[in-house]
Design a protein around this motif. Sequence first.
Motif, PDB file in Angstrom:
ATOM      1  N   ILE A 297       0.854  -1.305  -0.068  1.00 23.41           N
ATOM      2  CA  ILE A 297      -0.030   0.077  -0.079  1.00 23.41           C
ATOM      3  C   ILE A 297       1.055   1.355   0.137  1.00 23.41           C
ATOM      4  CG2 ILE A 297      -1.502   1.311   1.361  1.00 23.41           C
ATOM      5  CD1 ILE A 297      -3.008  -1.370   2.256  1.00 23.41           C
ATOM      6  N   ALA A 298       1.930   1.179   0.762  1.00 24.05           N
ATOM      7  CA  ALA A 298       2.783   2.354   0.918  1.00 24.05           C
ATOM      8  C   ALA A 298       3.610   2.635  -0.640  1.00 24.05           C
ATOM      9  CB  ALA A 298       4.027   2.048   1.718  1.00 24.05           C
ATOM     10  N   LEU A 299       3.725   1.328  -1.038  1.00 22.17           N
ATOM     11  CA  LEU A 299       4.315   1.773  -2.628  1.00 22.17           C
ATOM     12  C   LEU A 299       3.355   2.001  -3.690  1.00 22.17           C
ATOM     13  CD1 LEU A 299       6.627   0.949  -4.571  1.00 22.17           C
ATOM     14  CD2 LEU A 299       5.629  -1.421  -4.868  1.00 22.17           C
ATOM     15  N   LYS A 300       2.246   1.858  -3.426  1.00 24.05           N
ATOM     16  CA  LYS A 300       0.892   2.404  -4.346  1.00 24.05           C
ATOM     17  C   LYS A 300       0.869   3.640  -4.109  1.00 24.05           C
ATOM     18  CE  LYS A 300      -2.250   1.702  -7.408  1.00 24.05           C
ATOM     19  NZ  LYS A 300      -1.997   1.526  -8.730  1.00 24.05           N
ATOM     20  N   ILE A 301       0.865   4.373  -2.729  1.00 27.79           N
ATOM     21  CA  ILE A 301       0.494   5.576  -2.504  1.00 27.79           C
ATOM     22  C   ILE A 301       1.695   6.417  -3.191  1.00 27.79           C
ATOM     23  CG2 ILE A 301       0.631   7.377  -0.644  1.00 27.79           C
ATOM     24  CD1 ILE A 301      -0.498   5.170   1.113  1.00 27.79           C
ATOM     25  N   ARG A 302       3.140   5.935  -3.184  1.00 28.67           N
ATOM     26  CA  ARG A 302       4.151   6.641  -3.751  1.00 28.67           C
ATOM     27  C   ARG A 302       4.020   6.615  -5.292  1.00 28.67           C
ATOM     28  NH1 ARG A 302       7.041   3.959   0.324  1.00 28.67           N
ATOM     29  NH2 ARG A 302       7.908   2.433  -1.125  1.00 28.67           N
ATOM     30  N   GLU A 303       3.576   5.586  -5.794  1.00 27.12           N
ATOM     31  CA  GLU A 303       3.322   5.509  -7.248  1.00 27.12           C
ATOM     32  C   GLU A 303       2.461   6.809  -7.602  1.00 27.12           C
ATOM     33  OE1 GLU A 303       4.163   0.782  -8.169  1.00 27.12           O
ATOM     34  OE2 GLU A 303       2.032   1.804  -8.414  1.00 27.12           O
ATOM     35  N   ILE A 304       1.281   6.709  -6.883  1.00 28.68           N
ATOM     36  CA  ILE A 304       0.218   7.731  -7.293  1.00 28.68           C
ATOM     37  C   ILE A 304       0.715   9.176  -6.922  1.00 28.68           C
ATOM     38  CG2 ILE A 304      -2.268   8.524  -6.722  1.00 28.68           C
ATOM     39  CD1 ILE A 304      -2.939   5.698  -5.833  1.00 28.68           C
ATOM     40  N   ALA A 305       1.672   9.365  -6.013  1.00 27.56           N
ATOM     41  CA  ALA A 305       2.102  10.644  -5.740  1.00 27.56           C
ATOM     42  C   ALA A 305       2.777  11.163  -6.984  1.00 27.56           C
ATOM     43  CB  ALA A 305       2.787  10.398  -4.538  1.00 27.56           C
ATOM     44  N   ARG A 306       3.755  10.065  -7.507  1.00 28.30           N
ATOM     45  CA  ARG A 306       4.663  10.639  -8.522  1.00 28.30           C
ATOM     46  C   ARG A 306       3.763  10.808  -9.915  1.00 28.30           C
ATOM     47  NH1 ARG A 306       7.316   5.691  -6.515  1.00 28.30           N
ATOM     48  NH2 ARG A 306       9.280   6.337  -5.156  1.00 28.30           N
ATOM     49  N   GLU A 307       2.899  10.160  -9.875  1.00 30.23           N
ATOM     50  CA  GLU A 307       1.793  10.409 -10.953  1.00 30.23           C
ATOM     51  C   GLU A 307       1.291  11.831 -11.082  1.00 30.23           C
ATOM     52  OE1 GLU A 307       0.549   5.697 -11.720  1.00 30.23           O
ATOM     53  OE2 GLU A 307      -1.010   7.336 -11.206  1.00 30.23           O
ATOM     54  N   HIS A 308       0.964  12.414  -9.964  1.00 28.01           N
ATOM     55  CA  HIS A 308       0.167  13.468  -9.695  1.00 28.01           C
ATOM     56  C   HIS A 308       1.453  14.512  -9.282  1.00 28.01           C
ATOM     57  CE1 HIS A 308      -3.126  10.919  -9.750  1.00 28.01           C
ATOM     58  NE2 HIS A 308      -3.827  12.001 -10.385  1.00 28.01           N
ATOM     59  N   ASP A 309       2.706  14.328  -9.429  1.00 27.84           N
ATOM     60  CA  ASP A 309       3.703  15.484  -8.918  1.00 27.84           C
ATOM     61  C   ASP A 309       3.695  15.944  -7.390  1.00 27.84           C
ATOM     62  OD1 ASP A 309       3.512  16.662 -12.300  1.00 27.84           O
ATOM     63  OD2 ASP A 309       5.038  15.101 -11.708  1.00 27.84           O
ATOM     64  N   ILE A 310       3.362  15.065  -6.637  1.00 25.77           N
ATOM     65  CA  ILE A 310       3.243  15.403  -5.333  1.00 25.77           C
ATOM     66  C   ILE A 310       4.503  15.201  -4.438  1.00 25.77           C
ATOM     67  CG2 ILE A 310       1.813  14.868  -3.190  1.00 25.77           C
ATOM     68  CD1 ILE A 310      -0.211  13.959  -4.664  1.00 25.77           C
ATOM     69  N   PRO A 311       5.068  15.903  -3.838  1.00 30.07           N
ATOM     70  CA  PRO A 311       6.356  15.835  -3.296  1.00 30.07           C
ATOM     71  C   PRO A 311       6.484  14.579  -2.221  1.00 30.07           C
ATOM     72  CG  PRO A 311       5.825  18.153  -3.262  1.00 30.07           C
ATOM     73  CD  PRO A 311       4.483  17.309  -3.448  1.00 30.07           C
ATOM     74  N   ILE A 312       7.430  14.007  -2.338  1.00 28.44           N
ATOM     75  CA  ILE A 312       8.005  12.772  -1.472  1.00 28.44           C
ATOM     76  C   ILE A 312       9.104  13.061  -0.501  1.00 28.44           C
ATOM     77  CG2 ILE A 312       8.414  10.291  -1.380  1.00 28.44           C
ATOM     78  CD1 ILE A 312       7.024   9.942  -4.008  1.00 28.44           C
ATOM     79  N   VAL A 313       8.959  13.056   0.806  1.00 28.66           N
ATOM     80  CA  VAL A 313      10.038  13.470   1.623  1.00 28.66           C
ATOM     81  C   VAL A 313      10.363  12.257   2.205  1.00 28.66           C
ATOM     82  CG1 VAL A 313      10.734  14.912   3.408  1.00 28.66           C
ATOM     83  CG2 VAL A 313       9.485  15.711   1.746  1.00 28.66           C
ATOM     84  N   GLU A 314      11.584  11.816   2.406  1.00 27.57           N
ATOM     85  CA  GLU A 314      11.846  10.645   3.266  1.00 27.57           C
ATOM     86  C   GLU A 314      12.417  11.046   4.613  1.00 27.57           C
ATOM     87  OE1 GLU A 314      13.951   8.364  -0.616  1.00 27.57           O
ATOM     88  OE2 GLU A 314      15.225   8.634   1.134  1.00 27.57           O
ATOM     89  N   ASN A 315      11.799  10.575   5.404  1.00 27.30           N
ATOM     90  CA  ASN A 315      12.149  11.080   7.117  1.00 27.30           C
ATOM     91  C   ASN A 315      11.476   9.484   7.832  1.00 27.30           C
ATOM     92  OD1 ASN A 315      12.026  11.745   9.874  1.00 27.30           O
ATOM     93  ND2 ASN A 315      11.919  14.023   8.875  1.00 27.30           N
ATOM     94  N   VAL A 316      12.447   8.784   8.248  1.00 23.03           N
ATOM     95  CA  VAL A 316      12.255   7.599   8.555  1.00 23.03           C
ATOM     96  C   VAL A 316      11.492   7.469  10.177  1.00 23.03           C
ATOM     97  CG1 VAL A 316      13.092   5.361   9.623  1.00 23.03           C
ATOM     98  CG2 VAL A 316      13.898   6.500   7.432  1.00 23.03           C
ATOM     99  N   PRO A 317      11.927   8.164  11.066  1.00 21.81           N
ATOM    100  CA  PRO A 317      11.387   8.353  12.437  1.00 21.81           C
ATOM    101  C   PRO A 317       9.941   9.054  12.327  1.00 21.81           C
ATOM    102  CG  PRO A 317      13.167   9.750  12.122  1.00 21.81           C
ATOM    103  CD  PRO A 317      13.174   8.982  11.165  1.00 21.81           C
ATOM    104  N   LEU A 318       9.799  10.127  11.333  1.00 25.40           N
ATOM    105  CA  LEU A 318       8.584  10.675  11.439  1.00 25.40           C
ATOM    106  C   LEU A 318       7.496   9.889  10.885  1.00 25.40           C
ATOM    107  CD1 LEU A 318       6.839  13.493  11.948  1.00 25.40           C
ATOM    108  CD2 LEU A 318       7.585  14.418   9.890  1.00 25.40           C
ATOM    109  N   ALA A 319       8.008   9.029   9.800  1.00 27.24           N
ATOM    110  CA  ALA A 319       6.906   8.293   9.062  1.00 27.24           C
ATOM    111  C   ALA A 319       6.493   7.140   9.969  1.00 27.24           C
ATOM    112  CB  ALA A 319       7.572   7.633   7.687  1.00 27.24           C
ATOM    113  N   ARG A 320       7.451   6.582  10.513  1.00 28.41           N
ATOM    114  CA  ARG A 320       6.914   5.548  11.443  1.00 28.41           C
ATOM    115  C   ARG A 320       6.045   6.246  12.660  1.00 28.41           C
ATOM    116  NH1 ARG A 320       9.849   0.611  12.119  1.00 28.41           N
ATOM    117  NH2 ARG A 320      11.564   0.714  10.369  1.00 28.41           N
ATOM    118  N   ALA A 321       6.459   7.252  13.389  1.00 29.65           N
ATOM    119  CA  ALA A 321       5.470   7.744  14.389  1.00 29.65           C
ATOM    120  C   ALA A 321       3.904   8.359  13.631  1.00 29.65           C
ATOM    121  CB  ALA A 321       6.373   8.979  14.684  1.00 29.65           C
TER     122      ALA A 321
END
Length: 359
Positions: A297-321
């Motif tokens: 599901i996380a991979l699908k969210i990122r694929e849709i985000a790339r299709e619509h030019d939505i910024p993707i920010v990598e932040n491991v602790p914040l994403a988990r929290a």
Amino acid sequence: MADESDDTEKTEDPTQKRLDDALERGDVAKSQEVNTWFVIAGATLVLATFGGSVGGGVEMPLRNLIANSWQIRTDGPGLLALAQQLEYILAAALGLPLLMLMLAAIAGNVVQHRFVWSGETLKPKLSKISVVSGAKRIFGKQAAANFAKGLFKVLALGAVMTAVLWPERSRLDALVRLDPNAILPTTTTLTLQLLGAVVAMLALVAIADYLFQYRQWFERQKMSLREMKEEFKQSEGDPHIKARIRQLRHARMKKRMMAAVPKASVIITNPTHYSVALSYERGMSAPVCVAKGMDNIALKIREIAREHDIPIVENVPLARALYATVKIDDEIPVEHYHAVAEIIGYVMGLKHGFSRRRA
């Protein structure tokens, strides 16, 4: 009182469980006319296919038996052997035709419903000897339908016999002057013609009667609102039903999340296992989580985000929290305001700078 009567009135279509329970009790939609049609159609087929072979299979052994009758012993063992010999002759000649008739009778039930093995109909019931129930059976819809059906069959059979035999009346008059060997082919042909017309007529009766019987059976299975509530309460505890409900809810939630991802302002990932989509607009008190997921599901969210030019920010602790603490359509917790505000500000700054460059 009005509400109570409405609550018990059988106005709702039966559930699948209700239909399955009726089948287990042996309560099925069944038309006797369908069984009758299959038997008569099978008899017509047997007569047309095996009429000559059955006659020959019985004639020749009996001729030999009569020709050698002087050899038959008349004591007890001799008569027993004679009876066994006659049984073998009849079994060899009639075995296959009788088997076809039996299969036709079974097919008449199979085409109406699947096999049912239930002793419920054999149990004694007071309703069977009730005067009120007996009056309903005599003067009810079923009795009226049976009367109309019987009257129609009598009239239709008379019309069929007249239509088939009246043109052959001259041949029928001449049969009394024919040799007995010549009578059999003529009578066989007329019998097959008559049976064929009867089968065609009874097909219409069988179809109409089955539709009527099915409608009557379906009406008997209807449920009141109270019965539906009780059934729902009983089935709600079924683990299979609960699992199915959870599966449907999860599928709907996933579909709704994926539809909301294009509206997100930023996707925060870790970046392999978690993805959290946040939406923020000026005037909102805090960003709102519109979608989140793990792995596929996380991979699908990122694929849709790339299709619509939505910024993707990598932040491991914040994403988990965020994945662990925030629910869909809820604002993020206060303890994450600062970290998310920096990301939102960074993303909005990128968008503002991009728009200025384009201008």
